[in-house]
Design an enzyme around this catalytic site. Structure first.
Site, PDB file in Angstrom:
ATOM      1  N   GLY A  12       0.826  -1.212   0.000  1.00  0.00           N
ATOM      2  CA  GLY A  12       0.000   0.000   0.000  1.00  0.00           C
ATOM      3  C   GLY A  12       0.858   1.258   0.000  1.00  0.00           C
ATOM      4  N   GLN A  13       0.172   2.394   0.016  1.00  0.00           N
ATOM      5  CA  GLN A  13       0.892   3.681   0.005  1.00  0.00           C
ATOM      6  C   GLN A  13       1.886   3.792   1.158  1.00  0.00           C
ATOM      7  OE1 GLN A  13      -0.633   8.176  -0.127  1.00  0.00           O
ATOM      8  NE2 GLN A  13      -0.922   7.346   1.913  1.00  0.00           N
ATOM      9  N   ARG A  36      -2.809 -11.915  -4.871  1.00  0.00           N
ATOM     10  CA  ARG A  36      -3.670 -11.175  -5.793  1.00  0.00           C
ATOM     11  C   ARG A  36      -3.431 -11.703  -7.194  1.00  0.00           C
ATOM     12  NH1 ARG A  36      -5.818  -9.739  -1.543  1.00  0.00           N
ATOM     13  NH2 ARG A  36      -5.636  -7.687  -0.578  1.00  0.00           N
ATOM     14  N   MET A  60      -4.522 -11.132   6.413  1.00  0.00           N
ATOM     15  CA  MET A  60      -4.899 -10.765   7.788  1.00  0.00           C
ATOM     16  C   MET A  60      -6.118 -11.540   8.288  1.00  0.00           C
ATOM     17  SD  MET A  60      -2.580  -8.770   8.712  1.00  0.00           S
ATOM     18  CE  MET A  60      -3.240  -8.300  10.298  1.00  0.00           C
ATOM     19  N   LEU A  81      -0.088  -2.299   8.872  1.00  0.00           N
ATOM     20  CA  LEU A  81      -0.699  -1.325   7.958  1.00  0.00           C
ATOM     21  C   LEU A  81      -1.780  -1.949   7.080  1.00  0.00           C
ATOM     22  CD1 LEU A  81       2.538   0.507   6.698  1.00  0.00           C
ATOM     23  CD2 LEU A  81       1.272   0.834   8.828  1.00  0.00           C
ATOM     24  N   THR A 126      -6.849   5.435  12.990  1.00  0.00           N
ATOM     25  CA  THR A 126      -7.269   6.467  12.043  1.00  0.00           C
ATOM     26  C   THR A 126      -8.162   7.543  12.665  1.00  0.00           C
ATOM     27  OG1 THR A 126      -8.726   6.840  10.135  1.00  0.00           O
ATOM     28  CG2 THR A 126      -9.082   4.811  11.348  1.00  0.00           C
ATOM     29  N   LYS A 154     -11.921  -0.225  12.695  1.00  0.00           N
ATOM     30  CA  LYS A 154     -10.643   0.339  13.144  1.00  0.00           C
ATOM     31  C   LYS A 154     -10.668   0.662  14.646  1.00  0.00           C
ATOM     32  CE  LYS A 154      -7.669   0.655   9.729  1.00  0.00           C
ATOM     33  NZ  LYS A 154      -6.247   0.289   9.843  1.00  0.00           N
TER      34      LYS A 154
HETATM   35  P1  NAP Z   1      -3.645   1.239   1.251  1.00  0.00           P
HETATM   36  O1  NAP Z   1      -2.819   1.958   0.252  1.00  0.00           O
HETATM   37  O2  NAP Z   1      -5.073   0.954   0.937  1.00  0.00           O
HETATM   38  O3  NAP Z   1      -2.892  -0.139   1.595  1.00  0.00           O
HETATM   39  C1  NAP Z   1      -3.539  -1.174   2.275  1.00  0.00           C
HETATM   40  C2  NAP Z   1      -2.654  -2.397   2.276  1.00  0.00           C
HETATM   41  O4  NAP Z   1      -3.321  -3.456   2.956  1.00  0.00           O
HETATM   42  C3  NAP Z   1      -2.300  -2.939   0.875  1.00  0.00           C
HETATM   43  O5  NAP Z   1      -0.977  -3.398   0.872  1.00  0.00           O
HETATM   44  C4  NAP Z   1      -3.253  -4.120   0.734  1.00  0.00           C
HETATM   45  O6  NAP Z   1      -2.786  -5.121  -0.144  1.00  0.00           O
HETATM   46  C5  NAP Z   1      -3.228  -4.647   2.162  1.00  0.00           C
HETATM   47  N1  NAP Z   1      -4.327  -5.529   2.463  1.00  0.00           N
HETATM   48  C6  NAP Z   1      -5.658  -5.340   2.242  1.00  0.00           C
HETATM   49  N2  NAP Z   1      -6.372  -6.408   2.651  1.00  0.00           N
HETATM   50  C7  NAP Z   1      -5.470  -7.320   3.127  1.00  0.00           C
HETATM   51  C8  NAP Z   1      -5.599  -8.592   3.685  1.00  0.00           C
HETATM   52  N3  NAP Z   1      -6.786  -9.189   3.838  1.00  0.00           N
HETATM   53  N4  NAP Z   1      -4.474  -9.230   4.097  1.00  0.00           N
HETATM   54  C9  NAP Z   1      -3.260  -8.672   3.929  1.00  0.00           C
HETATM   55  N5  NAP Z   1      -3.074  -7.431   3.394  1.00  0.00           N
HETATM   56  C10 NAP Z   1      -4.173  -6.765   3.003  1.00  0.00           C
HETATM   57  O7  NAP Z   1      -3.646   2.036   2.642  1.00  0.00           O
HETATM   58  P2  NAP Z   1      -2.635   3.154   3.178  1.00  0.00           P
HETATM   59  O8  NAP Z   1      -3.149   4.486   2.770  1.00  0.00           O
HETATM   60  O9  NAP Z   1      -1.243   2.762   2.865  1.00  0.00           O
HETATM   61  O10 NAP Z   1      -2.895   3.057   4.741  1.00  0.00           O
HETATM   62  C11 NAP Z   1      -2.131   2.150   5.546  1.00  0.00           C
HETATM   63  C12 NAP Z   1      -2.888   1.874   6.825  1.00  0.00           C
HETATM   64  O11 NAP Z   1      -3.122   3.083   7.530  1.00  0.00           O
HETATM   65  C13 NAP Z   1      -4.272   1.248   6.616  1.00  0.00           C
HETATM   66  O12 NAP Z   1      -4.492   0.369   7.688  1.00  0.00           O
HETATM   67  C14 NAP Z   1      -5.228   2.418   6.710  1.00  0.00           C
HETATM   68  O13 NAP Z   1      -6.497   1.983   7.128  1.00  0.00           O
HETATM   69  C15 NAP Z   1      -4.518   3.263   7.755  1.00  0.00           C
HETATM   70  N6  NAP Z   1      -4.727   4.708   7.671  1.00  0.00           N
HETATM   71  C16 NAP Z   1      -4.510   5.353   6.495  1.00  0.00           C
HETATM   72  C17 NAP Z   1      -4.651   6.734   6.448  1.00  0.00           C
HETATM   73  C18 NAP Z   1      -4.406   7.503   5.176  1.00  0.00           C
HETATM   74  O14 NAP Z   1      -4.850   8.657   5.084  1.00  0.00           O
HETATM   75  N7  NAP Z   1      -3.688   6.930   4.208  1.00  0.00           N
HETATM   76  C19 NAP Z   1      -5.025   7.447   7.610  1.00  0.00           C
HETATM   77  C20 NAP Z   1      -5.217   6.732   8.788  1.00  0.00           C
HETATM   78  C21 NAP Z   1      -5.049   5.366   8.821  1.00  0.00           C
HETATM   79  P3  NAP Z   1      -3.146  -5.072  -1.731  1.00  0.00           P
HETATM   80  O15 NAP Z   1      -2.319  -3.968  -2.284  1.00  0.00           O
HETATM   81  O16 NAP Z   1      -2.755  -6.412  -2.219  1.00  0.00           O
HETATM   82  O17 NAP Z   1      -4.622  -4.815  -1.783  1.00  0.00           O
HETATM   83  O1  G4F Z   2     -10.226  10.625   0.165  1.00  0.00           O
HETATM   84  P1  G4F Z   2     -11.340   9.976   0.905  1.00  0.00           P
HETATM   85  O2  G4F Z   2     -11.976   8.803   0.279  1.00  0.00           O
HETATM   86  O3  G4F Z   2     -10.756   9.657   2.341  1.00  0.00           O
HETATM   87  P2  G4F Z   2     -11.452   9.383   3.758  1.00  0.00           P
HETATM   88  O4  G4F Z   2     -12.827   8.871   3.632  1.00  0.00           O
HETATM   89  O5  G4F Z   2     -11.271  10.613   4.593  1.00  0.00           O
HETATM   90  O6  G4F Z   2     -10.545   8.201   4.332  1.00  0.00           O
HETATM   91  C1  G4F Z   2      -9.119   8.232   4.247  1.00  0.00           C
HETATM   92  O7  G4F Z   2      -8.599   8.860   5.388  1.00  0.00           O
HETATM   93  C2  G4F Z   2      -8.863   8.166   6.630  1.00  0.00           C
HETATM   94  C3  G4F Z   2      -8.252   9.017   7.742  1.00  0.00           C
HETATM   95  O8  G4F Z   2      -9.164   9.985   8.163  1.00  0.00           O
HETATM   96  C4  G4F Z   2      -8.243   6.795   6.548  1.00  0.00           C
HETATM   97  F1  G4F Z   2      -8.424   6.129   7.702  1.00  0.00           F
HETATM   98  C5  G4F Z   2      -8.879   6.020   5.408  1.00  0.00           C
HETATM   99  O9  G4F Z   2      -8.268   4.740   5.300  1.00  0.00           O
HETATM  100  C6  G4F Z   2      -8.640   6.787   4.113  1.00  0.00           C
HETATM  101  O10 G4F Z   2      -7.262   6.782   3.835  1.00  0.00           O
HETATM  102  O11 G4F Z   2     -12.497  11.043   1.190  1.00  0.00           O
HETATM  103  C7  G4F Z   2     -12.214  12.304   1.786  1.00  0.00           C
HETATM  104  C8  G4F Z   2     -13.466  13.180   1.744  1.00  0.00           C
HETATM  105  C9  G4F Z   2     -14.735  12.475   2.265  1.00  0.00           C
HETATM  106  O12 G4F Z   2     -15.456  13.376   3.062  1.00  0.00           O
HETATM  107  C10 G4F Z   2     -15.526  12.175   1.006  1.00  0.00           C
HETATM  108  O13 G4F Z   2     -16.946  12.140   1.181  1.00  0.00           O
HETATM  109  O14 G4F Z   2     -13.736  13.501   0.375  1.00  0.00           O
HETATM  110  C11 G4F Z   2     -15.131  13.368   0.151  1.00  0.00           C
HETATM  111  N1  G4F Z   2     -15.367  13.141  -1.276  1.00  0.00           N
HETATM  112  C12 G4F Z   2     -16.113  13.955  -2.078  1.00  0.00           C
HETATM  113  N2  G4F Z   2     -16.178  13.435  -3.299  1.00  0.00           N
HETATM  114  C13 G4F Z   2     -14.947  12.095  -2.005  1.00  0.00           C
HETATM  115  C14 G4F Z   2     -15.462  12.284  -3.283  1.00  0.00           C
HETATM  116  N3  G4F Z   2     -14.186  11.038  -1.688  1.00  0.00           N
HETATM  117  C15 G4F Z   2     -13.911  10.137  -2.657  1.00  0.00           C
HETATM  118  N4  G4F Z   2     -13.117   9.082  -2.359  1.00  0.00           N
HETATM  119  N5  G4F Z   2     -14.416  10.265  -3.942  1.00  0.00           N
HETATM  120  C16 G4F Z   2     -15.197  11.317  -4.297  1.00  0.00           C
HETATM  121  O15 G4F Z   2     -15.645  11.420  -5.444  1.00  0.00           O
END
Ligand code: NAP
Ligand code: G4F
Length: 323
Positions: A12-13, A36, A60, A81, A126, A154
């Site tokens: 993931g990212q 995958r 997981m 993650l 999160t 979460k």
């Molecule tokens: P992401 O890009 O969606 O990456 C998620 C990762 O989890 C990918 O490597 C995915 O694998 C793997 N995964 C999904 N289902 C799985 C399973 N059943 N078993 C094993 N691996 C699995 O998410 P991210 O943005 O890097 O975020 C990393 C973590 O931080 C996540 O837990 C997310 O919920 C949390 N988080 C993210 C944010 C944010 O803004 N980015 C904020 C707060 C918390 P594949 O690539 O093969 O699908």
């Molecule tokens: O980019 P989003 O999909 O992120 P969201 O829902 O905030 O979640 C992300 O951040 C979380 C941390 O707070 C993580 F835990 C989670 O895993 C993920 O990384 O949406 C952001 C906002 C939302 O309010 C959504 O309703 O953008 C609004 N939005 C408006 N139009 C949209 C769209 N979101 C998406 N994805 N697509 C739209 O067209």
């Protein structure tokens, strides 16, 4: 001595940025990777680290595979993650989201408890757990009110981490991270959806961009900055919970403006509101207070939103031009 780390969600990212950070620090990095049918390692290639990682098959949802990964990697540090991380999808797959994002955490903690209790553990919690916010600025003491199956799952992962720390004295920390983005962000998340579309529109490959609630506000930071906070949490003598955020909140609308303006366009000419992208329950606003992370970890965000969105726009302009 070389330290060993196990990263779940390494494809993931955040996994890609964290793998690079740990490899640069001299760690041996193991990655749990779910099977995958198509290539999932593109981010690791982009970061130039694909060949430097020991890959371990696992999911997981499958406690046996998680246990095997812990035993094989003999980790000093585990970063959990892995998740179904797209909030909107969690209403379509509430059970899978609950198993992977919730119970999956217990699979990992239980493996550590039984086979590797000295291992330090990081849980990717999160700001979605704050959901319907109970304080204007959210910190470690703000009550939770999740608004999606993702947020609920979460929250379970967060509390089971706290519980294993308190019950079994594990070094288990929970990072409550606010939204963080990068050029490696999944295309379904709003920032990448916008920067990709703005690049396509600029290059005549797309005509419009359909979005949902553009009045929603998020506290957006850069993923590269946020993985440093994860690592810092596991270097502390005492495990704890930390909010990681910028302390600035911005509407999706303003974010669109920054992206389109960067390529000389007015977002109002191209963005169309589409009810299909509204959520059953919205998180209207998130705004974090990272004071504790600053005080105890010495962590501060380095990248502001303008810089972040421009970085993403430049990457998408180049990528779209090559297609
Ligand atoms: P992401 O890009 O969606 O990456 C998620 C990762 O989890 C990918 O490597 C995915 O694998 C793997 N995964 C999904 N289902 C799985 C399973 N059943 N078993 C094993 N691996 C699995 O998410 P991210 O943005 O890097 O975020 C990393 C973590 O931080 C996540 O837990 C997310 O919920 C949390 N988080 C993210 C944010 C944010 O803004 N980015 C904020 C707060 C918390 P594949 O690539 O093969 O699908
Ligand atoms: O980019 P989003 O999909 O992120 P969201 O829902 O905030 O979640 C992300 O951040 C979380 C941390 O707070 C993580 F835990 C989670 O895993 C993920 O990384 O949406 C952001 C906002 C939302 O309010 C959504 O309703 O953008 C609004 N939005 C408006 N139009 C949209 C769209 N979101 C998406 N994805 N697509 C739209 O067209």
């Amino acid at each position: 001595m070389t330290k060993s780390a196990l990263i779940t969600g390494i494809t993931g990212q955040d996994g890609a940025y964290l793998a690079k950070l740990l490899l640069d620090k001299g760690y041996k990095v193991h990655g749990l990777v779910a099977r995958r049918s198509s290539d999932s390692r593109w981010r690791l290639r982009e970061m130039g680290v694909e060949g430097d990682i020991v890959y371990l098959d696992g999911d997981m949802a499958d406690a046996c595979s998680v246990q095997r990964a812990v035993i094989k990697s003999a980790p000093d540090e585990v970063y959990n993650l892995a998740a179904q991380s797209f909030v909107a999808a969690s209403w379509d797959q509430p059970v899978t989201t609950g198993i992977v994002d919730g119970l999956g955490v217990t699979h990992l903690l239980e493996a550590i408890r039984q086979f590797s209790p000295h291992t330090r553990f990081y849980q990717a919690s999160t700001s979605e757990m704050f959901g319907l916010i109970q304080a204007e600025r959210q910190d470690e003491n703000t009550p939770f009110y999740p608004r999606s199956p993702y947020g609920v799952a979460k929250l379970y992962g967060h509390w089971i981490t706290v519980n294993y720390r308190e019950s079994f004295n594990l070094h288990a920390s929970s990072g409550i991270l606010f939204n963080h983005e990068s050029p490696l962000r999944g295309i379904e998340f709003v920032t990448r959806k916008v920067t990709d579309a703005a690049a396509r529109i600029k290059q005549g490959k797309q005509q419009e961009l359909r979005l949902g609630n553009i009045d929603a506000k998020r506290d957006w930071g850069f993923a590269g900055d946020y993985v440093e906070a994860m690592w810092l949490m596991l270097q502390q003598d005492k495990a704890d919970d930390f909010v990681v955020a910028t302390g600035v909140t911005t509407t999706v609308r303003e974010m669109c403006q920054i992206a389109f303006e960067h390529v000389g366009l007015d977002y109002r000419d191209f963005v169309k509101i589409d009810p299909a992208f509204f959520r059953p329950a919205e998180v209207d606003v998130l705004l974090g207070n990272p004071a504790k992370a600053q005080r105890l970890l010495g962590w501060k965000p380095k990248t502001d939103l303008q810089t972040l969105i421009r970085m993403m726009m430049d990457a998408d302009m180049k990528r779209v031009a090559k297609e």
